[in-house]
Design a protein around this motif. Structure first.
Motif, PDB file in Angstrom:
ATOM      1  N   HIS A  63       2.605   1.719  -3.391  1.00  6.64           N
ATOM      2  CA  HIS A  63       1.860   1.910  -4.639  1.00  6.64           C
ATOM      3  C   HIS A  63       0.717   2.909  -4.605  1.00  6.64           C
ATOM      4  O   HIS A  63       0.238   3.301  -5.669  1.00  6.64           O
ATOM      5  N   LEU A  64       0.234   3.290  -3.450  1.00 12.79           N
ATOM      6  CA  LEU A  64      -0.841   4.284  -3.423  1.00 12.79           C
ATOM      7  C   LEU A  64      -0.255   5.681  -3.591  1.00 12.79           C
ATOM      8  O   LEU A  64       0.923   5.923  -3.321  1.00 12.79           O
ATOM      9  N   LEU A  83       0.837  -1.205   0.000  1.00 13.21           N
ATOM     10  CA  LEU A  83       0.000   0.000   0.000  1.00 13.21           C
ATOM     11  C   LEU A  83       0.868   1.249   0.000  1.00 13.21           C
ATOM     12  O   LEU A  83       0.637   2.185  -0.774  1.00 13.21           O
ATOM     13  N   PHE A  84       1.854   1.271   0.873  1.00 11.85           N
ATOM     14  CA  PHE A  84       2.714   2.450   0.969  1.00 11.85           C
ATOM     15  C   PHE A  84       3.600   2.612  -0.262  1.00 11.85           C
ATOM     16  O   PHE A  84       3.980   3.721  -0.613  1.00 11.85           O
ATOM     17  N   ALA A 114      -2.524   5.484   1.995  1.00  9.98           N
ATOM     18  CA  ALA A 114      -2.031   4.166   2.408  1.00  9.98           C
ATOM     19  C   ALA A 114      -2.278   3.954   3.895  1.00  9.98           C
ATOM     20  O   ALA A 114      -2.675   2.862   4.314  1.00  9.98           O
ATOM     21  N   ALA A 151      -4.413   1.026   5.539  1.00  9.75           N
ATOM     22  CA  ALA A 151      -3.706   0.141   6.470  1.00  9.75           C
ATOM     23  C   ALA A 151      -4.441   0.063   7.806  1.00  9.75           C
ATOM     24  O   ALA A 151      -4.559  -1.016   8.395  1.00  9.75           O
ATOM     25  N   PRO A 161       1.041   8.768   1.190  1.00 13.21           N
ATOM     26  CA  PRO A 161       1.131   8.006   2.443  1.00 13.21           C
ATOM     27  C   PRO A 161      -0.146   8.102   3.279  1.00 13.21           C
ATOM     28  O   PRO A 161      -0.494   7.150   3.981  1.00 13.21           O
TER      29      PRO A 161
END
Length: 136
Positions: free
Chosen positions: A31-32, A28-29, A38, A42, A35
């Motif tokens: 590719h999104l 997530l961190f 993400a 998360a 932050p």
């Protein structure tokens, strides 16, 4: 039947902790777009993981505790790992996560949360290892 249910629950507990914490959240961190996005996703995943952990531990407690055990019976093997993992999941969800979401001393609480997640992962792994070893 109870042994198979316990093994399945232990594998789900450890496997879900592994997948979420060590694969999905880092992706997530990576590719999104931001932050913040993400982090929000998360947080949702870690909440879901907490409830998966609680459910798995409850199934494990039911599957590994003997009904016919008397007052002098010993605790199921690995009970300390189950109880520690359950406590860690609940502390993460209700003690640490709200502080991270509120961005309250983020570095400290993120470190505490990461350490507690790792400890829960180790408890789940130790219980799975113990449960999966051959009897005899």
């Amino acid at each position: 039947m109870k042994q198979r249910a316990a093994l399945l629950a232990a594998a789900l507990w450890w496997g879900s902790l592994t997948a979420i914490g060590f694969l999905v959240v880092p992706m997530l961190f990576a590719h999104l777009a931001t932050p913040a996005m993400a982090g929000q996703m998360a947080a949702r995943l870690f909440t879901a993981q907490s409830w998966v952990s609680v459910g798995c531990v409850l199934v494990l407690l039911l599957a590994t505790t003997r009904r016919d055990a008397g007052p002098g019976a010993s605790a199921p093997p690995g009970l300390m790992f189950l109880l520690a993992g359950l406590l860690l999941a609940l502390l993460l969800e209700y003690g640490v996560a709200p502080r991270i979401v509120a961005r309250e001393n983020l570095r400290l609480w993120h470190g505490v949360g990461s350490g507690m997640y790792l400890l829960q992962w180790l408890c789940a792994g130790a219980f799975l290892w113990r449960l999966g070893r051959p009897r005899g």
